[in-house]
Design a protein around this motif. Structure first.
Motif, mmCIF file in Angstrom:
data_model
loop_
_atom_site.group_PDB
_atom_site.id
_atom_site.type_symbol
_atom_site.label_atom_id
_atom_site.label_comp_id
_atom_site.label_asym_id
_atom_site.label_seq_id
_atom_site.Cartn_x
_atom_site.Cartn_y
_atom_site.Cartn_z
ATOM 1 N N GLU A 245 0.898 -1.238 -0.316
ATOM 2 C CA GLU A 245 -0.161 0.081 -0.150
ATOM 3 C C GLU A 245 0.993 1.192 -0.388
ATOM 4 O O GLU A 245 0.697 2.034 -0.311
ATOM 5 N N HIS A 246 2.340 0.885 0.228
ATOM 6 C CA HIS A 246 3.187 2.260 0.389
ATOM 7 C C HIS A 246 3.205 2.567 -1.296
ATOM 8 O O HIS A 246 3.490 4.062 -1.000
ATOM 9 N N ALA A 247 2.795 1.888 -1.909
ATOM 10 C CA ALA A 247 3.668 2.340 -3.684
ATOM 11 C C ALA A 247 1.941 2.079 -4.008
ATOM 12 O O ALA A 247 1.622 1.897 -5.489
ATOM 13 N N ALA A 248 0.812 2.163 -3.126
ATOM 14 C CA ALA A 248 -0.382 2.687 -4.337
ATOM 15 C C ALA A 248 -0.545 3.963 -4.888
ATOM 16 O O ALA A 248 -1.207 3.645 -6.687
ATOM 17 N N TYR A 249 0.842 4.850 -4.871
ATOM 18 C CA TYR A 249 0.044 6.119 -6.469
ATOM 19 C C TYR A 249 1.615 5.601 -7.458
ATOM 20 O O TYR A 249 2.093 7.217 -7.618
ATOM 21 N N VAL A 250 2.351 5.123 -7.517
ATOM 22 C CA VAL A 250 3.385 4.523 -8.216
ATOM 23 C C VAL A 250 3.007 4.113 -8.712
ATOM 24 O O VAL A 250 2.540 2.835 -9.151
ATOM 25 N N THR A 251 2.996 4.178 -9.990
ATOM 26 C CA THR A 251 3.355 3.111 -11.971
ATOM 27 C C THR A 251 3.832 4.200 -13.113
ATOM 28 O O THR A 251 3.910 4.501 -12.648
ATOM 29 N N GLY A 252 3.927 3.096 -13.399
ATOM 30 C CA GLY A 252 5.035 3.335 -14.793
ATOM 31 C C GLY A 252 6.412 3.338 -14.033
ATOM 32 O O GLY A 252 6.954 3.899 -15.215
ATOM 33 N N GLN A 253 6.592 2.733 -13.089
ATOM 34 C CA GLN A 253 8.514 3.236 -12.966
ATOM 35 C C GLN A 253 8.981 1.898 -13.361
ATOM 36 O O GLN A 253 8.579 0.911 -13.053
ATOM 37 N N THR A 254 10.425 2.577 -12.958
ATOM 38 C CA THR A 254 11.142 0.981 -12.506
ATOM 39 C C THR A 254 12.103 1.643 -11.760
ATOM 40 O O THR A 254 12.611 2.474 -11.633
#
Length: 268
Positions: free
Chosen positions: A242-251
């Motif tokens: 859930e800490h990365a709920a606003y993270v997408t399209g990243q490496t």
């Protein structure tokens, strides 16, 4: 757990599918999710190897702990990739996280790459995340969202390595897949991210040379060591949490600083 890596993320009640989990990075990722309470579906051509260590680790860590299943799958075949998703959802009742870690990368000089080598490399490394994600998306939508994670590599997107042109091309494509799929699946509540490992201490490193070469590589890493599967697993856990709920399209690059532009001059 004596000597075991401790993780703080909680995946109780979640089902995680990890491909290529029999050994190396995939094994580290699967074990990390087990230790965080997830139910783990593990897919690999070496199903017996995966089944043996997973049964041992689950019994050792939590005798009454998470459930798991192992599937023997050739992810170069689209029909097997699609069928895998259906089997996992049927067996566990849900799918929350898809981790495509399986890879094919025989060390091959450029002029010796055959159509068979190139086709299988692209099928396992690049095509499989397309087929798996397409098949998993309806399952994610049914429960309001999901996570797609892919093991990419610094080889291809950032650096090159002799004998791995086919692998580099596939991983550069993987990073493109991550960005484009993230954009299209965001409205469905599905995030798509990846991890780019550097030199990680796994059985596959034996393909690159002997202990002396590995020692030379380690000395060139700013953090002074080769990576371990647990280093990649930690990044995967974050991206699935859930800490990365606003993270997408990243490496996330996990390479001890090896691909920093200044590293070659400072640590050669």
């Amino acid at each position: 757990m004596t000597g075991a890596t401790s993780y703080s993320h909680d995946f109780e009640g979640k089902t995680v599918l990890v491909t290529g989990g029999a050994q190396g990075i995939g094994r580290g990722i699967a074990l990390a999710f087990v230790r965080c309470g997830a139910s783990v579906a593990l897919a690999d051509l070496q199903a017996n190897v995966a089944r043996d260590w997973l049964a041992l680790e689950c019994a050792r860590d939590e005798p009454e702990g998470p459930t798991y299943r192992v599937y023997e799958v050739d992810l170069a075949r689209r029909e097997e990739a699609v069928d895998l998703i259906g089997r996992v959802e049927a067996d566990f009742g849900r799918l929350d996280v898809l981790v495509h870690n399986a890879a094919y990368f025989p060390l091959t000089p450029f002029d010796a790459i055959t159509p068979a080598i190139l086709e299988r490399t692209l099928a396992v490394n690049l095509c499989a995340p397309f087929w798996l994600t397409q098949a998993a998306t309806p399952a994610f939508v049914r429960q309001g969202g999901g996570r797609v994670l892919v093991t990419s590599s610094v080889t291809g997107p950032r650096v090159a390595y002799p004998g791995l042109a086919h692998y580099a091309a596939s991983k550069a494509g993987v990073n493109g897949f991550i960005r484009a799929a993230a954009l299209e699946l965001a409205p469905l509540g599905v995030t798509v991210n990846g991890v780019e490992p550097g030199m990680i201490r796994t059985p596959a490193m034996e393909n690159l040379g002997d202990a002396a070469l590995c020692g030379h590589i380690a000395r060139a890493v700013p953090l002074g060591r080769l990576g371990e599967p647990r280093d990649i697993a930690g990044a995967m856990l974050y991206l699935a949490s859930e800490h990365a709920a606003y993270v997408t399209g990243q490496t996330i690059v996990v390479d001890g600083g090896a691909t920093l532009p200044e590293a070659s001059a400072a640590f050669a």
